[in-house]
Design an enzyme around this catalytic site. Sequence first.
Site, PDB file in Angstrom:
ATOM      1  CG  ASP A   2      -2.551  -2.516  -9.182  1.00 47.44           C
ATOM      2  OD1 ASP A   2      -1.331  -2.521  -8.953  1.00 47.44           O
ATOM      3  OD2 ASP A   2      -3.041  -2.145 -10.269  1.00 47.44           O
TER       4      ASP A   2
ATOM      5  CG  HIS B 109       3.810   0.825  -3.510  1.00 48.07           C
ATOM      6  ND1 HIS B 109       4.960   1.530  -3.735  1.00 48.07           N
ATOM      7  CD2 HIS B 109       3.107   0.850  -4.669  1.00 48.07           C
ATOM      8  CE1 HIS B 109       4.948   1.990  -4.971  1.00 48.07           C
ATOM      9  NE2 HIS B 109       3.840   1.595  -5.572  1.00 48.07           N
TER      10      HIS B 109
ATOM     11  CG  HIS C 250       4.737  -3.593 -12.195  1.00 47.17           C
ATOM     12  ND1 HIS C 250       4.354  -2.462 -11.542  1.00 47.17           N
ATOM     13  CD2 HIS C 250       5.496  -3.180 -13.243  1.00 47.17           C
ATOM     14  CE1 HIS C 250       4.829  -1.402 -12.161  1.00 47.17           C
ATOM     15  NE2 HIS C 250       5.527  -1.810 -13.209  1.00 47.17           N
TER      16      HIS C 250
HETATM   17  C1  SDX Z   1       2.263  -1.496  -8.595  1.00 47.99           C
HETATM   18  O1  SDX Z   1       6.685   0.556  -7.993  1.00 47.99           O
HETATM   19  C2  SDX Z   1       5.573   1.123  -8.323  1.00 47.99           C
HETATM   20  O2  SDX Z   1       5.440   2.315  -8.279  1.00 47.99           O
HETATM   21  C3  SDX Z   1       4.510   0.176  -8.831  1.00 47.99           C
HETATM   22  C4  SDX Z   1       3.145   0.800  -9.073  1.00 47.99           C
HETATM   23  C5  SDX Z   1       3.172   1.755 -10.240  1.00 47.99           C
HETATM   24  O3  SDX Z   1       2.336   2.676 -10.269  1.00 47.99           O
HETATM   25  O4  SDX Z   1       3.974   1.502 -11.167  1.00 47.99           O
HETATM   26  O5  SDX Z   1       2.718   1.502  -7.908  1.00 47.99           O
HETATM   27  C6  SDX Z   1       2.109  -0.269  -9.418  1.00 47.99           C
HETATM   28  O6  SDX Z   1       2.993  -2.371  -8.987  1.00 47.99           O
HETATM   29  C7  SDX Z   1       1.548  -1.581  -7.270  1.00 47.99           C
HETATM   30  C8  SDX Z   1       1.852  -2.918  -6.540  1.00 47.99           C
HETATM   31  C9  SDX Z   1       0.888  -3.976  -7.113  1.00 47.99           C
HETATM   32  N1  SDX Z   1       1.279  -5.327  -6.590  1.00 47.99           N
HETATM   33  C10 SDX Z   1       0.502  -5.965  -5.688  1.00 47.99           C
HETATM   34  O7  SDX Z   1      -0.500  -5.494  -5.146  1.00 47.99           O
HETATM   35  C11 SDX Z   1       0.983  -7.381  -5.372  1.00 47.99           C
HETATM   36  C12 SDX Z   1       0.951  -7.604  -3.858  1.00 47.99           C
HETATM   37  N2  SDX Z   1       2.026  -6.775  -3.235  1.00 47.99           N
HETATM   38  C13 SDX Z   1       3.279  -7.420  -2.931  1.00 47.99           C
HETATM   39  O8  SDX Z   1       3.680  -8.343  -3.913  1.00 47.99           O
HETATM   40  C14 SDX Z   1       4.339  -6.433  -2.476  1.00 47.99           C
HETATM   41  O9  SDX Z   1       3.752  -5.611  -1.554  1.00 47.99           O
HETATM   42  C15 SDX Z   1       5.073  -5.586  -3.496  1.00 47.99           C
HETATM   43  C16 SDX Z   1       5.753  -6.425  -4.523  1.00 47.99           C
HETATM   44  C17 SDX Z   1       4.158  -4.619  -4.148  1.00 47.99           C
HETATM   45  C18 SDX Z   1       6.122  -4.793  -2.740  1.00 47.99           C
HETATM   46  O10 SDX Z   1       6.987  -5.704  -2.206  1.00 47.99           O
HETATM   47  P1  SDX Z   1       8.219  -5.226  -1.305  1.00 47.99           P
HETATM   48  O11 SDX Z   1       8.264  -3.770  -1.113  1.00 47.99           O
HETATM   49  O12 SDX Z   1       9.425  -5.896  -1.858  1.00 47.99           O
HETATM   50  O13 SDX Z   1       7.852  -5.717   0.080  1.00 47.99           O
HETATM   51  P2  SDX Z   1       8.457  -6.988   0.724  1.00 47.99           P
HETATM   52  O14 SDX Z   1       8.313  -8.122  -0.254  1.00 47.99           O
HETATM   53  O15 SDX Z   1       9.811  -6.637   1.226  1.00 47.99           O
HETATM   54  O16 SDX Z   1       7.431  -7.228   1.925  1.00 47.99           O
HETATM   55  C19 SDX Z   1       7.698  -6.726   3.218  1.00 47.99           C
HETATM   56  C20 SDX Z   1       6.925  -7.679   4.097  1.00 47.99           C
HETATM   57  C21 SDX Z   1       7.245  -9.150   3.851  1.00 47.99           C
HETATM   58  O17 SDX Z   1       6.985  -9.814   5.058  1.00 47.99           O
HETATM   59  P3  SDX Z   1       8.286 -10.423   5.892  1.00 47.99           P
HETATM   60  O18 SDX Z   1       8.961 -11.422   4.976  1.00 47.99           O
HETATM   61  O19 SDX Z   1       9.169  -9.223   6.206  1.00 47.99           O
HETATM   62  O20 SDX Z   1       7.683 -11.062   7.131  1.00 47.99           O
HETATM   63  O21 SDX Z   1       5.507  -7.561   3.808  1.00 47.99           O
HETATM   64  C22 SDX Z   1       5.026  -8.788   3.297  1.00 47.99           C
HETATM   65  C23 SDX Z   1       6.215  -9.599   2.851  1.00 47.99           C
HETATM   66  O22 SDX Z   1       5.933 -10.990   2.953  1.00 47.99           O
HETATM   67  N3  SDX Z   1       4.136  -8.432   2.194  1.00 47.99           N
HETATM   68  C24 SDX Z   1       2.938  -8.957   2.001  1.00 47.99           C
HETATM   69  C25 SDX Z   1       2.409  -8.299   0.884  1.00 47.99           C
HETATM   70  N4  SDX Z   1       3.303  -7.414   0.431  1.00 47.99           N
HETATM   71  C26 SDX Z   1       4.387  -7.514   1.234  1.00 47.99           C
HETATM   72  N5  SDX Z   1       2.260  -9.911   2.677  1.00 47.99           N
HETATM   73  C27 SDX Z   1       1.023 -10.210   2.196  1.00 47.99           C
HETATM   74  N6  SDX Z   1       0.447  -9.608   1.131  1.00 47.99           N
HETATM   75  C28 SDX Z   1       1.118  -8.664   0.447  1.00 47.99           C
HETATM   76  N7  SDX Z   1       0.543  -8.093  -0.597  1.00 47.99           N
END
Ligand code: SDX
Length: 389
Positions: A323, A267, A228
Amino acid sequence: DFGLMTHDPGFNNTSSCRSSITYIDGDAGILRYRGYPIEQLADSSSYLETAYLILNGELPTKPQLDAWVHEITHRTMVHENIKKLMDGFHFDAHPMGMLISTLSAMSTFYPQAKNIKDPAMRRLQIARLIAKVPTISAYAYRKRMGLPYVYPDNSLSYTGNFLKMMFQRADPYIPDPIMEKALDVLFVLHADHEQNCGTNAMRSVGSSNVDPYSAMAGAAAALYGPLHGGANEQVLRMLQEIGSASNVADYIRRVKNREVLLMGFGHRVYKNYDPRAAIVKQLAYDVFEVVGRNPMIDIALELEKIALEDDYFVSRKLYPNVDFYTGIIYQAMKFPVDMFPVLFAIPRTVGWLAQWDEMHNDKETSIARPRQIYTGYDARDFVPVEKRG
Ligand code: SDX
């Protein structure tokens, strides 16, 4: 069916809630505060004006804005015992850990804040928190650096005062107007974001009618998580680990092997380019004009270029989020990496509090009580320990 949720006795604090503050269209990459596009607010508003809008639903008139700015910039002091409390942290305590703990401690300095059903009392605590969180955040940095605390300067802007409390040394500190403006734009971009993890925590904890300081400690704790608000710190550590643009292809390989995440990408809601990331990316160049180019931007640009052309990311709709570029700017502005989540918490204070206030204004609000799908054993009889296998 969303309609069913309105009859859920726990409605407004389980998995869905009503809110009129922020609108996001994740597929189109749209973000609006009270109907105003984020691009226009970032370009033409200030953080305190946007905070007024988020809290009150309308942009302030000039007299309203002047009164609001005066109130916030004159509530910046904290009780001297807060400094004694912060002196007790370990020398290398993470600033976000200090902020979370101090927010919780503030509930003991304002016991009247428990009276959360009184809108005027809520509004007083909201003004206090918006005004004092930068002071506590700067104190956390100064404590880490072994530097004396710097008292707030009420003659400065919201961001100018924060920069001074952070960076003043022996000589008088005059904030650079471009730094002040850049930080103000970043604060506007981070002010609110609908029902994200931290805001959900604020609503959930707040729904028990606890005071806002305790609820906000919970929200800040959620924001601290690397998935997050802690992601901006992890992005910089990722870029430092990659080291140069020539190493990006190998890092992408590791991401596709699921060894690491591409921090700052992806996201839950945006399945398009996060509109905030686009603004931050452009802002970086304005900051570099003043402080010099941060070479980390070259690695970030190469990462983005390769990812946006690679089906692994495109098929999963993974784009840069807010971020991805912020850490590069913060590092160029001389903020240490572990201050980055704190720089997210400061502006998000108004979003947390506006959503908390909205919840308490909603007569249908009740205590958060999410439902579960039970996957455990059916009923079974107790077995005395001597008879167990
Ligand atoms: C913020 O909610 C908000 O509004 C938050 C925020 C705010 O203003 O409050 O916008 C701020 O938290 C932004 C996000 C910051 N976090 C990161 O940058 C961390 C990296 N991102 C991931 O951890 C992830 O993208 C999330 C947690 C942000 C979102 O996760 P989701 O929506 O649950 O997506 P998912 O886990 O279902 O992923 C879908 C697919 C998966 O692959 P498969 O298993 O389907 O093959 O995408 C992949 C995931 O493995 N994936 C990633 C990835 N994010 C998702 N693969 C590599 N790198 C990533 N960053």
